[in-house]
Enzyme design. Structure first.
Site, PDB file in Angstrom:
ATOM      1  CE1 TYR A 137      -3.011  -3.045   0.339  1.00 31.02           C
ATOM      2  CE2 TYR A 137      -3.776  -2.185   2.430  1.00 31.02           C
ATOM      3  CZ  TYR A 137      -3.865  -3.125   1.420  1.00 31.02           C
ATOM      4  OH  TYR A 137      -4.794  -4.124   1.492  1.00 31.02           O
ATOM      5  CE  LYS A 187       2.399 -17.635  -3.068  1.00 29.95           C
ATOM      6  NZ  LYS A 187       2.048 -19.030  -2.765  1.00 29.95           N
ATOM      7  CG  ASP A 220      -0.278 -20.222  -0.526  1.00 25.72           C
ATOM      8  OD1 ASP A 220       0.601 -19.960   0.305  1.00 25.72           O
ATOM      9  OD2 ASP A 220      -0.024 -20.732  -1.644  1.00 25.72           O
ATOM     10  CG  ASP A 244      -6.480  -5.049   4.534  1.00 20.99           C
ATOM     11  OD1 ASP A 244      -7.392  -5.155   5.378  1.00 20.99           O
ATOM     12  OD2 ASP A 244      -6.552  -4.257   3.578  1.00 20.99           O
ATOM     13  CG  ASP A 248     -11.442  -8.301   5.896  1.00 21.52           C
ATOM     14  OD1 ASP A 248     -11.174  -7.616   6.900  1.00 21.52           O
ATOM     15  OD2 ASP A 248     -11.886  -7.810   4.845  1.00 21.52           O
TER      16      ASP A 248
END
Length: 352
Positions: A137, A187, A220, A244, A248
């Site tokens: 971001y 990742k 993942d 982020d 959720d």
């Protein structure tokens, strides 16, 4: 009596409903012990429609004068694109005030039936530490040849050693005070520069914390384990984007995204930190008075603790736990029929 100046930004949608509920509970929690001096700022999508900006040009400078910031929600899709609302308000505040770390608890509260079979409060109790000012971001990139068949868009993630190390070190300190286990999520099998750099920083910082066990997971695999074996997580540290998304999912396994709180903490003393629920503006239920205020109230408890009102913060969290354990006054997202105001009223009654 101690007094705290709190900047309040209800924002958009249900933010305008849950923030007053949170204020009511926090006022009751500190009554007779401290004074909360609220100042409301009408910034957000309505302000954007009136002025062309989500907040005034000197908005961040205005916020610097406060002890903390209490934010409801931002966003008004589809009337205003989300990238305009996010980059017009929340991200500029985070970056300009150097709110370098985002703290997001993920806990299954007593009495709440989460979607994971055979998983109870003892299994779902973790804290996510999210890098909050750069990473994916960072806002570095652009578009060229716009509107032509050759149009190109580039979005570059930015990871600095200074910033990654201070976020990772914060996570290690937190893990040391909990169950002494840290999970770092990257990742790095596919992103061989930024994410392997993140891994290297975690390895280097870990040498200062030999008492903390470190696990590294690909994002993942982490998402799968959050569903299959959430008890494996204690403190989780991850980049801006990955944390982020995973939080959720964390809100979902808590039983409702409306339960999830967060704190955006300032790196420097004297700079206000920002506290908000994880949920968005929820335009589908805005104005109905049924938004879940628990995440907002919980975020308010985190704000009180940050301000030094630890006893009041603990009383608020205990009241939330009693509320969910009794299961009588809950909003529709949790299977109940109560209104936002009724939940706040019951939490106030449960404060001891």
């Amino acid at each position: 009596m101690r007094s705290y100046r709190i900047a309040v930004i209800p924002g958009d949608g249900v933010g305008k409903e849950v923030i007053p509920a949170g204020q009511r509970v926090l006022e009751a929690a500190v009554a007779g012990r401290a004074k909360l001096d609220w100042q409301v700022f009408p910034w957000g999508s309505d302000y954007y429609r009136e002025t062309g900006s989500m907040m005034p040009a000197d908005g961040v400078e205005q916020l610097r004068q406060f002890d903390a910031i209490y934010l409801g929600a931002v966003g008004d899709p589809p009337r205003i694109p989300d990238h305009i609302t996010l980059w017009g308000l929340i991200l500029p505040i985070r970056k300009a005030l150097d709110l370098y770390v985002n703290v997001r608890p993920v806990r299954l509260l007593p009495g709440v039936r989460g979607p994971l079979r055979d998983k109870g409060p003892a299994d779902i109790d973790m804290i996510f530490i999210r890098e909050n000012t750069e990473g994916e971001y960072a806002g570095v990139g652009g578009r060229v040849h716009v509107g032509t068949p050759h149009e190109v868009a580039i979005e570059t993630a930015v990871f600095s050693r200074f910033n990654v190390e201070r976020v990772v070190r914060y996570a290690f300190e937190l893990a040391r005070g909990r169950r002494k286990h840290l999970t770092s999520v990257t990742k790095s099998n596919a992103q061989r520069y930024g994410m392997t750099f993140w891994d290297d920083v975690v390895t280097a910082v870990a040498r200062d914390y030999p008492d903390v066990t470190v696990t590294s997971l690909l994002v993942d695999a982490a998402a799968a384990l959050l569903v299959r074996a959430p008890e494996r997580f204690d403190v989780v540290v991850a980049s801006n984007l990955f944390a982020d998304i995973l939080t959720d999912l964390g809100g979902a396994i808590m039983g409702s995204l409306g339960l999830a709180p967060s704190a955006n903490l300032a790196a420097q003393p004297g700079v206000p930190s920002l506290f908000e629920p994880v949920h968005g503006s929820a335009p589908d239920i805005a104005g109905k008075g049924i938004a879940n205020p628990i995440g907002t109230i919980w975020a308010g408890a985190m704000m009180l603790e940050h301000l030094g009102e630890r006893e009041a913060a603990q009383r608020v969290l205990a009241a939330l736990e009693r509320l969910t354990a009794e299961g009588q006054v809950l909003t529709p997202d949790m299977g109940g029929s109560a209104t936002t105001e009724q939940v706040a009223e019951r939490v106030v009654a449960l404060l001891t």
